[in-house]
Design an enzyme around this catalytic site. Structure first.
Site, PDB file in Angstrom:
ATOM      1  N   GLY A  55      41.444  -3.006  14.534  1.00 37.56           N
ATOM      2  CA  GLY A  55      42.159  -3.382  13.317  1.00 37.56           C
ATOM      3  C   GLY A  55      41.298  -3.130  12.096  1.00 37.56           C
ATOM      4  N   CYS A  82      37.015  -2.820  19.874  1.00 36.44           N
ATOM      5  CA  CYS A  82      36.625  -2.692  18.469  1.00 36.44           C
ATOM      6  C   CYS A  82      36.867  -4.010  17.718  1.00 36.44           C
ATOM      7  CB  CYS A  82      37.335  -1.506  17.827  1.00 36.44           C
ATOM      8  SG  CYS A  82      36.404  -0.884  16.419  1.00 36.44           S
ATOM      9  N   TYR A  83      37.860  -4.065  16.818  1.00 33.42           N
ATOM     10  CA  TYR A  83      38.114  -5.342  16.135  1.00 33.42           C
ATOM     11  C   TYR A  83      38.309  -6.451  17.169  1.00 33.42           C
ATOM     12  CZ  TYR A  83      40.016  -8.796  12.909  1.00 33.42           C
ATOM     13  OH  TYR A  83      40.209  -9.940  12.160  1.00 33.42           O
ATOM     14  N   HIS A 169      36.425   3.091  21.351  1.00 31.17           N
ATOM     15  CA  HIS A 169      37.864   3.158  21.659  1.00 31.17           C
ATOM     16  C   HIS A 169      38.113   3.940  22.950  1.00 31.17           C
ATOM     17  CE1 HIS A 169      39.481   1.450  17.926  1.00 31.17           C
ATOM     18  NE2 HIS A 169      38.411   1.973  17.355  1.00 31.17           N
ATOM     19  N   GLU A 171      40.740   4.156  24.574  1.00 29.06           N
ATOM     20  CA  GLU A 171      42.114   4.679  24.618  1.00 29.06           C
ATOM     21  C   GLU A 171      42.247   6.070  23.994  1.00 29.06           C
ATOM     22  OE1 GLU A 171      40.926   2.358  22.689  1.00 29.06           O
ATOM     23  OE2 GLU A 171      41.964   2.167  20.767  1.00 29.06           O
ATOM     24  N   ASP A 227      66.196  11.878  24.391  1.00 32.29           N
ATOM     25  CA  ASP A 227      66.445  10.454  24.611  1.00 32.29           C
ATOM     26  C   ASP A 227      67.911  10.158  24.929  1.00 32.29           C
ATOM     27  OD1 ASP A 227      63.807  10.326  23.945  1.00 32.29           O
ATOM     28  OD2 ASP A 227      64.150   9.597  21.901  1.00 32.29           O
ATOM     29  N   LYS A 370      57.757   8.183  25.188  1.00 27.80           N
ATOM     30  CA  LYS A 370      58.400   9.494  25.319  1.00 27.80           C
ATOM     31  C   LYS A 370      58.064  10.198  26.640  1.00 27.80           C
ATOM     32  CE  LYS A 370      60.891  12.520  22.990  1.00 27.80           C
ATOM     33  NZ  LYS A 370      62.033  12.156  22.132  1.00 27.80           N
TER      34      LYS A 370
HETATM   35  N1  GLN Z   1      37.387  -3.236  10.854  1.00 27.16           N
HETATM   36  C1  GLN Z   1      36.416  -3.338  11.903  1.00 27.16           C
HETATM   37  C2  GLN Z   1      35.177  -2.493  11.604  1.00 27.16           C
HETATM   38  O1  GLN Z   1      35.151  -1.776  10.651  1.00 27.16           O
HETATM   39  C3  GLN Z   1      37.052  -2.855  13.201  1.00 27.16           C
HETATM   40  C4  GLN Z   1      37.367  -1.388  13.177  1.00 27.16           C
HETATM   41  C5  GLN Z   1      38.259  -0.984  14.311  1.00 27.16           C
HETATM   42  O2  GLN Z   1      38.856  -1.798  14.997  1.00 27.16           O
HETATM   43  N2  GLN Z   1      38.408   0.312  14.488  1.00 27.16           N
HETATM   44  O3  GLN Z   1      34.201  -2.582  12.318  1.00 27.16           O
END
Ligand code: GLN
Length: 524
Positions: A55, A82-83, A169, A171, A227, A370
């Site tokens: 986030g 991450c966040y 990340h 993902e 779809d 999709k």
């Molecule tokens: N905002 C947070 C940071 O800058 C998390 C970033 C993110 O989730 N990609 O570290």
């Protein structure tokens, strides 16, 4: 049916849908919910695991999205990304700060292979990073399981409590071994057995639809797109002749597309549905005469579509159910699922429900991405040609003809586009046969458009004054951003010469090099 599932809690990350898709690729069903979703509601869904997304905020700032501590005390495994990783640390008593060095892009990460997430991951592995903050100190009970040159805590875990924090990340495909890590989380840590499969989904949905519809009458607006086609076939398999499909041919379809749709869904097709094709070409061309402004064109086409459909629906009379081809990204993007800003409010075929007398909507693909819709389509036996259709906008060729739309211009762009797609497909097939692998240059989407420009040429010693066709070819993962694709020049040469020779009214061919942004994939 009690489907085993993992829940993604969304903190406004860019990749929320990607997280859910990757989990589903591990054959585990997964849904996205906002961080505002109450803990009781989460508990009631009985998830086997929870994933917190990234986030844009900093978790230590006031009013940043957060979640109550009890989430981590349910005994359900939690993976923070991450966040999400930072938040988990913050809430559980560790320290998150602005990082002295921010990391962005592909970074080498050193992992501890004794972690359940990293057991068969290379000790040094490339991961995708995007952060300004970092975990300065892990929460009590956590140990560090990965680091980079600039980030001392690239991953941490509390194995006993099944809590995992990852700064990068997994993902994103740039994280080379990310899928493996997510697989280990959902299958090994959460203990999911991996029962989410399209064949069972199709079977269960058909049974559910049968039960729901009973003897009722069902109406479906068919566009010929992937779809609505998959939804229609699913309904057809479930309830056969109780279904009526209305297909409006607005005269802005690709070459032969109307007939192809009719072949599959019409009276001579395999499904024995009530199929109504309305050839409304003239009507649309009349409405569009003299109109050049793109937004106005879009509006006219959308409205006229509803009018035509409405008239037909009135003839059919009251129905019990209306089918819509809504898919999961539509649900998430219209703000019903996750936390990302409302990108577009979704109205399949422009607010249809208001104009038809029906009791309930059936959206059999509402939970599918999709690629899953396509798999379901194949399960249902829909021809590959239909299932792997390129995306095609609702207003159709109307927005691939710059300026005024006329029947003549539609013919030109249809013919040019058919030649272009045919030649690209042929060259890609030849390449695949010769090399034993798909052509690396084959674009994700490619089509012809008609510019509004005429120029002077010479053909057979005679002066011509004709239109210029533009060829578009892009590569994109998600259709949000795109780059112009590089088709080998001998293929383009062939396309150019065939278009000019075979399509009357064209004497010039352009190739569009623009990426998105600043351009868009479509022209209007
Ligand atoms: N905002 C947070 C940071 O800058 C998390 C970033 C993110 O989730 N990609 O570290």
């Amino acid at each position: 049916m009690d489907q085993e599932k993992v829940i993604v809690i969304d903190f406004g990350g860019q990749y929320n849908q990607l997280v859910a898709r990757r989990v589903r690729e591990c054959n585990v069903y997964c849904e996205i919910y906002s961080y505002r979703t109450a803990l009781d509601q989460i508990k009631a869904m009985n998830p086997k695991g929870i994933i917190l997304t990234g986030g844009p905020n900093s978790c230590y700032e006031e009013n940043s999205p957060t979640y109550q501590k009890e989430l981590f005390e349910l005994g359900i495994p939690v993976l923070g990304l991450c966040y999400g990783a930072q938040l988990m640390t913050h809430v559980l008593g560790g320290r998150v700060e602005k990082a002295p060095v921010r990391e962005y892009g592909k970074i080498e990460v050193t992992v501890d292979q004794t972690s359940p997430l990293f057991m068969d991951v290379q000790q040094k592995t490339i991961c995708w990073m995007s952060h300004n903050d970092y975990i300065a100190q892990t929460a009590p009970g956590f140990s560090i399981t990965a680091h980079t040159a600039d980030c001392p805590v690239a991953a941490a875990e509390n194995k006993e409590r099944k809590l995992y924090a990852i700064q990068f990340h997994p993902e994103v495909l740039h994280t080379q071994e990310g899928t493996k890590m997510l697989y280990h989380f959902v299958r090994d840590v959460c203990g999911c057995s991996g029962t989410w499969r399209m064949d069972s989904f199709v079977e269960n949905s058909i049974a559910e639809i049968r039960e729901k519809v009973g003897n009722g009458k069902v109406l479906c607006a068919l566009s010929g797109g992937v779809d609505s086609s998959v939804a229609a076939v699913m309904l057809a398999k479930a309830i056969g002749s109780q279904l009526t499909c209305v297909f409006v041919d607005h005269g802005l379809l690709r070459k032969n597309e109307g007939d192809e749709v009719e072949e599959v869904f019409g009276p001579n097709g395999p499904y024995r549905l009530n199929f109504i094709r309305i050839n409304a070409q003239e009507r649309f061309y009349r409405k569009l005469a003299g109109v050049t402004e793109p937004e106005k064109k879009r509006k006219i086409i959308g409205e006229e579509f509803i009018r035509v459909f409405e008239e037909e629906a009135k003839k059919i009379g009251a129905v019990d159910f209306l089918v819509q081809g809504t898919i999961y990204p539509d649900v998430v993007e219209s703000g019903l699922g996750g936390e990302s800003a409302v990108i577009k409010s979704h109205h399949n075929v422009g607010g249809l429900p208001d104009c038809v007398d029906f009791k309930e909507i059936i959206e059999p693909l509402r939970n599918l991405f999709k690629d899953e819709v396509r798999k379901a389509g194949l399960e249902l036996g829909i021809p590959e040609k239909l299932v792997f259709r390129q995306p095609f906008p609702g207003p159709g060729l109307g927005i691939r003809i710059i300026g005024e739309v006329t029947a003549e211009k539609v013919r030109i762009v249809q013919d040019a586009d058919a030649i272009y797609r045919e030649e690209v497909d042929r060259a890609a097939e030849t390449y695949a046969k010769e090399h034993g692998e798909p052509a690396p240059w084959k674009p994700d989407q490619y089509f012809a458009a008609l510019t509004n420009m005429r120029s002077v040429g010479v053909m057979g010693d005679e002066r011509t004054y004709d239109y210029a066709v533009a060829l578009r070819a892009v590569n994109t993962i998600d259709f949000m951003t795109a780059e112009s694709a590089e088709i080998p020049s001998e293929v383009l040469q062939k396309v150019m010469s065939r278009i000019i020779n075979e399509v009357r009214g064209v004497n010039r061919v352009f190739y569009d090099l623009t990426s998105k942004p600043p351009g868009t994939i479509e022209f209007e």
